[in-house]
Write a protein that holds these residues in place. Structure first.
Motif, mmCIF file in Angstrom:
data_model
loop_
_atom_site.group_PDB
_atom_site.id
_atom_site.type_symbol
_atom_site.label_atom_id
_atom_site.label_comp_id
_atom_site.label_asym_id
_atom_site.label_seq_id
_atom_site.Cartn_x
_atom_site.Cartn_y
_atom_site.Cartn_z
ATOM 1 N N GLY A 435 6.181 7.666 0.649
ATOM 2 C CA GLY A 435 5.220 7.633 -0.454
ATOM 3 C C GLY A 435 4.125 6.599 -0.233
ATOM 4 O O GLY A 435 2.943 6.840 -0.517
ATOM 5 N N GLN A 436 4.527 5.433 0.275
ATOM 6 C CA GLN A 436 3.523 4.389 0.514
ATOM 7 C C GLN A 436 2.526 4.813 1.596
ATOM 8 O O GLN A 436 1.317 4.580 1.487
ATOM 9 C CB GLN A 436 4.217 3.099 0.927
ATOM 10 C CG GLN A 436 3.253 1.913 1.039
ATOM 11 C CD GLN A 436 3.979 0.617 1.331
ATOM 12 O OE1 GLN A 436 5.161 0.641 1.560
ATOM 13 N NE2 GLN A 436 3.260 -0.471 1.286
ATOM 14 N N LEU A 437 3.000 5.488 2.664
ATOM 15 C CA LEU A 437 2.100 5.959 3.706
ATOM 16 C C LEU A 437 1.133 6.990 3.169
ATOM 17 O O LEU A 437 -0.057 7.019 3.532
ATOM 18 C CB LEU A 437 2.906 6.555 4.869
ATOM 19 C CG LEU A 437 3.671 5.526 5.736
ATOM 20 C CD1 LEU A 437 4.533 6.252 6.781
ATOM 21 C CD2 LEU A 437 2.697 4.585 6.430
ATOM 22 N N ALA A 438 1.601 7.859 2.267
ATOM 23 C CA ALA A 438 0.713 8.869 1.687
ATOM 24 C C ALA A 438 -0.382 8.227 0.857
ATOM 25 O O ALA A 438 -1.555 8.606 0.929
ATOM 26 C CB ALA A 438 1.535 9.854 0.836
ATOM 27 N N ARG A 439 -0.016 7.189 0.079
ATOM 28 C CA ARG A 439 -1.028 6.507 -0.729
ATOM 29 C C ARG A 439 -2.053 5.799 0.162
ATOM 30 O O ARG A 439 -3.261 5.811 -0.113
ATOM 31 C CB ARG A 439 -0.340 5.490 -1.662
ATOM 32 C CG ARG A 439 0.438 6.142 -2.807
ATOM 33 C CD ARG A 439 0.841 5.094 -3.841
ATOM 34 N NE ARG A 439 1.747 4.092 -3.293
ATOM 35 C CZ ARG A 439 3.065 4.222 -3.225
ATOM 36 N NH1 ARG A 439 3.653 5.335 -3.673
ATOM 37 N NH2 ARG A 439 3.810 3.266 -2.718
ATOM 38 N N LYS A 440 -1.588 5.165 1.237
ATOM 39 C CA LYS A 440 -2.511 4.491 2.137
ATOM 40 C C LYS A 440 -3.461 5.493 2.790
ATOM 41 O O LYS A 440 -4.658 5.228 2.967
ATOM 42 C CB LYS A 440 -1.732 3.754 3.241
ATOM 43 C CG LYS A 440 -0.871 2.607 2.735
ATOM 44 C CD LYS A 440 -1.730 1.439 2.313
ATOM 45 C CE LYS A 440 -0.852 0.245 1.955
ATOM 46 N NZ LYS A 440 -1.640 -0.905 1.531
ATOM 47 N N ARG A 441 -2.944 6.678 3.184
ATOM 48 C CA ARG A 441 -3.768 7.712 3.820
ATOM 49 C C ARG A 441 -4.848 8.195 2.863
ATOM 50 O O ARG A 441 -6.009 8.425 3.238
ATOM 51 C CB ARG A 441 -2.865 8.853 4.279
ATOM 52 C CG ARG A 441 -3.588 9.859 5.186
ATOM 53 C CD ARG A 441 -2.634 10.927 5.686
ATOM 54 N NE ARG A 441 -1.621 10.338 6.596
ATOM 55 C CZ ARG A 441 -0.335 10.222 6.279
ATOM 56 N NH1 ARG A 441 0.098 10.609 5.100
ATOM 57 N NH2 ARG A 441 0.495 9.681 7.140
#
Length: 523
Positions: A435-441
């Motif tokens: 989830g954190q990687l998706a938000r950063k992307r």
């Protein structure tokens, strides 16, 4: 109404032309003059090095100037109130409409002026304490090195060297100077200070005494030794200094400042060294008198010894009384030794009786009896102690084995519990990281879109161009473009060169047509 002035055929002069004509007239008529007068208004050299003052008598006053280069060469320096004869040329100073004399040389107006100047200088230096007797030092008795300040070509140095050779040959250092003329004072001063600057252990040995010498002459010839710089150098000298200037009747200011004054240069050489032959004769005389006094002392001591020996008693007289005392003591010794032996024998028997009760044999017998009474009791006690300790050790081993099993089971349970905790955390960590990687992307994509919208390259892609001059400066207005100016146009896919041209300024709302030469300057 003012009437017009009548016409005149006189030629007109500018101020500068008139000043120049007057200057040439004075210099042509008075190119070289000698003027006698009293120095007035002298306050020392100006910061530029020039000297300004006036020459006056009872009826008139004449401005005077001495240029810096001339001032350093003057033998007589200007002083307030001094009557002098000035040699120079008359000229004008157009800036003030005045005339003046440019002095080339100065000389006192007669012997009286020189004597007055000398007396005034003597009083000044005396007030400063340079001539005090208390500051004068004695000369070394036997100097190893003598420094001589004089002319190397005159008869003075030959007289000094000849007299030193006759009296006591030593090492002589000669500092050659001019003893007369304009540079005499400066050279003598430099020589005195140069000798003082030598190192005691340097390649050139430092003199133990200095001689400043010159032959006789008039007061003008000796004037260099009356200069303040020479007198101060002599007074400041750390090396004892002898002044031998002129003949016996000639006195200069350096004579007062020196540690000793010699009537002649030859007399100075006699002052600084003794006569070697006289010293040798004196030493030989002292050696002879010393040997004779030693012989007389030895004879007197022999006579005294014989007199004392005759008054001493003979060996028999010396030992008779001692021998008689020894015989009397020997007579009393045998009975005294017998009595002393009997007394010690009685004391020994008493001590032996008291010691018998405390003899080692008696104490050893008592201890052996006590040991026999103890028997086997220590061995039995040790056996019981060993059995007791063995039982305690077996009990402790049993308790330790049971405790170790309990601890092992507890550790196994704790490890299993921690493994389950790690598995649960791993299951939760993977979704959270995704989830954190998706938000950063998503945030990165938004920032990229914002950058693309703000980047000037995007504007260029829409058909615009940036106009710069040949130095790379951006041109924002058409008024900044000049006709024929070299321009650089930056497009989205590269740059192109163009030549600028000015169009007509629009009036009202009408459009302006840009000439083809200037179209490259617009975007």
């Amino acid at each position: 109404m003012i009437a017009d002035s009548p016409p005149s055929n006189a030629s007109e002069w500018s101020v500068s032309d008139l000043a120049g004509a007057l200057k040439r007239t004075l210099e042509d008529s008075f190119g070289h003059v000698r003027v006698r007068g009293e120095i007035s208004g002298f306050r020392g050299q100006h910061s530029s090095g020039h000297a300004y003052f006036s020459l006056k008598d009872q009826n008139a006053r004449l401005d005077a100037v001495i240029w810096k280069g001339t001032y350093g060469r003057l033998r007589i320096k200007p002083e307030e109130g001094l009557e002098v004869i000035a040699t120079g040329r008359i000229t004008t100073f157009p800036g003030k409409s005045t005339y003046q004399i440019v002095v080339d040389s100065l000389e006192p107006a007669g012997i009286g002026a020189l004597m007055a100047l000398l007396e005034e200088r003597r009083r000044k230096l005396t007030a400063e304490g340079l001539f005090e007797t208390a500051r004068k030092r004695p000369l070394p008795y036997l100097p190893r090195v003598i420094g001589v300040v004089t002319s190397p070509t005159g008869a003075v140095i030959r007289d000094i060297l000849h007299r030193l050779e006759d009296r006591f040959p030593v090492h002589v250092l000669v500092w050659p100077v001019r003893v007369q003329g304009e540079t005499s004072a400066a050279e003598v001063t430099a020589a005195i200070r140069g000798f003082n600057a030598l190192s005691a252990d340097g390649a050139i040995p430092r003199p133990d005494v200095l001689i400043v010498a010159r032959g006789g002459g008039s007061i003008e010839d000796l004037w260099g030794f009356n200069e303040e710089i020479v007198v101060r150098a002599a007074a400041e000298s750390a090396i004892p200094l002898v002044a031998a200037v002129g003949h016996e009747t000639d006195w200069t200011l350096i004579d007062h400042a020196a540690d000793r004054r010699a009537p002649t240069p030859t007399g100075a050489a006699e002052m600084v060294v003794p006569v070697r032959v006289d010293l040798l004769a004196g030493v030989n005389d002292l050696a002879r008198r010393h040997a004779e006094s030693v012989l007389r002392m030895l004879d007197r001591r022999k006579t005294d010894l014989r007199s004392v020996a005759r008054g001493l008693p003979g060996p028999d007289a010396l030992f008779a009384a001692k021998r008689q005392k020894l015989d009397l003591a020997a007579t009393k010794l045998a009975p005294a030794l017998a009595r002393n032996a009997r007394d010690h024998e009685i004391r020994l028997r008493d001590v032996s009786g008291r010691l018998a009760a405390f003899s080692p044999a008696a104490r050893l017998a008592g201890l052996r009896a006590r040991l026999d009474g103890i028997g086997t009791r220590p061995q039995d006690a040790v056996g019981r102690l060993i059995d007791h300790r063995t039982g305690r050790l077996a009990e402790l081993a049993t308790r330790l084995a049971a405790g170790r099993a309990v601890v092992v089971r507890a550790e196994i349970g704790r490890i299993a519990q921690q493994r389950e905790t790690v598995l649960r955390l791993t299951e939760r960590l993977v979704p959270a990281l995704s989830g954190q990687l998706a938000r950063k992307r998503t945030r990165y994509g938004s920032s990229a879109q914002l950058f693309d919208s703000l980047n000037y390259k995007s504007v260029l892609a829409r058909g615009f161009a940036i106009v710069r001059d040949a130095d790379g400066r951006m041109l924002r207005q058409a008024s900044a473009v000049t006709d024929g100016q070299a321009l650089v146009l930056e497009f989205v896919d590269g740059t192109a060169e163009a030549t600028g041209g000015r169009g007509t300024k629009p009036k009202g709302g009408a459009k302006t047509r840009t000439p083809p030469a200037a179209q490259g300057a617009l975007f």
